[in-house]
Design a protein around this motif. Sequence first.
Motif, short mmCIF file in Angstrom:
data_model
loop_
_atom_site.label_atom_id
_atom_site.label_comp_id
_atom_site.label_asym_id
_atom_site.label_seq_id
_atom_site.Cartn_x
_atom_site.Cartn_y
_atom_site.Cartn_z
N PHE A 1 -0.76 -13.55 104.86
CA PHE A 1 0.45 -12.80 105.21
C PHE A 1 1.29 -13.75 106.05
N ALA A 2 2.26 -14.37 105.38
CA ALA A 2 2.87 -15.60 105.89
C ALA A 2 4.13 -15.39 106.71
N ALA A 3 4.52 -14.14 106.93
CA ALA A 3 5.73 -13.87 107.72
C ALA A 3 6.88 -14.71 107.17
N ASP A 4 7.63 -15.39 108.04
CA ASP A 4 8.72 -16.24 107.57
C ASP A 4 8.38 -17.72 107.71
N ALA A 5 7.09 -18.03 107.66
CA ALA A 5 6.70 -19.45 107.58
C ALA A 5 6.99 -19.96 106.17
N TYR A 6 6.84 -19.07 105.19
CA TYR A 6 7.25 -19.32 103.81
C TYR A 6 8.04 -18.11 103.34
N THR A 7 8.97 -18.34 102.43
CA THR A 7 9.60 -17.22 101.74
C THR A 7 9.38 -17.43 100.24
N THR A 8 9.39 -16.35 99.49
CA THR A 8 9.20 -16.47 98.04
C THR A 8 10.38 -15.90 97.26
N LEU A 9 11.34 -15.35 97.97
CA LEU A 9 12.55 -14.85 97.31
C LEU A 9 13.38 -16.05 96.89
N GLY A 10 13.69 -16.15 95.59
CA GLY A 10 14.39 -17.33 95.10
C GLY A 10 13.48 -18.54 95.01
N GLY A 11 12.18 -18.32 94.87
CA GLY A 11 11.22 -19.41 94.76
C GLY A 11 10.53 -19.68 96.09
N VAL A 12 9.31 -20.24 96.02
CA VAL A 12 8.55 -20.52 97.24
C VAL A 12 9.26 -21.61 98.03
N ALA A 13 9.52 -21.32 99.30
CA ALA A 13 10.22 -22.29 100.18
C ALA A 13 9.66 -22.17 101.58
N THR A 14 9.80 -23.25 102.34
CA THR A 14 9.52 -23.17 103.77
C THR A 14 10.81 -22.71 104.45
N THR A 15 10.73 -22.45 105.75
CA THR A 15 11.98 -22.17 106.47
C THR A 15 12.38 -23.39 107.31
N ALA A 16 11.86 -24.55 106.90
CA ALA A 16 12.24 -25.81 107.56
C ALA A 16 13.51 -26.40 106.96
#
Length: 219
Positions: free
Chosen positions: A147-162
């Motif tokens: 359960f990755a919170a906003d460390a990763y997002t998957t909306l619009g493809g898997v991405a970091t928030t970096a």
Amino acid sequence: MSGIRIARFGGFVNAYLVDEDDGMTLIDTTFGRGAAKVILAQARRPIVRIILTHAHQDHVGGLDALAAQLPDAEVLMSARDARLMAGDNSPEPGEPNGDKIRGYGADTKPTRTIAPGERVGSLEVVAAPGHTPGQLVFLDTRDRTLFAADAYTTLGGVATTAKPNPRFPLPAMSTWHRPTALETARNLRALNPARLAAGHGKVVENPGAAMDAAIAKAS
Ligand SMILES: [Zn+2]
């Protein structure tokens, strides 16, 4: 996954209900009118605890209404982000100088703070600073769902928030310290999750290769 995803606003933001022996654990609350109603309607069993991953509005906005209806539920979050949620945006000694350090206020206070390395039911508490200074994520030890919170997002493809994902830039735009977020993304990849259940977007199975690609893009 031992639980369900509650997607709101067309999949823009998620909360999760996780099955435990003593009831259900709610991870995050989403936000806006109706958050509590929607979440309570989907709970198959009593919600015995609410965990907040970080003190941003889209994750804690529903907390006060939920806490009012669940007076016996524990409310758990990191001490660091609890301070943000209480309205104290001052940095801590030794913390990097981030772009944005702003939490979203709630009247509800955590009943207890939690720290990396602890267990909450079946969930292992994992440090995930970067998006906010005290963000926590949760690894389900039964099936390695992260359960990755906003460390990763998957909306619009898997991405970091970096680094902003052009298809969904908002979470990276509201990230406190991007180099720390990138380090966190690497640390979470090393956990080898079987499933990525992020704060925004669909649940992704076998996310390893996509996480690698996301890290490479942000590096
Ligand atoms: Zn978010």
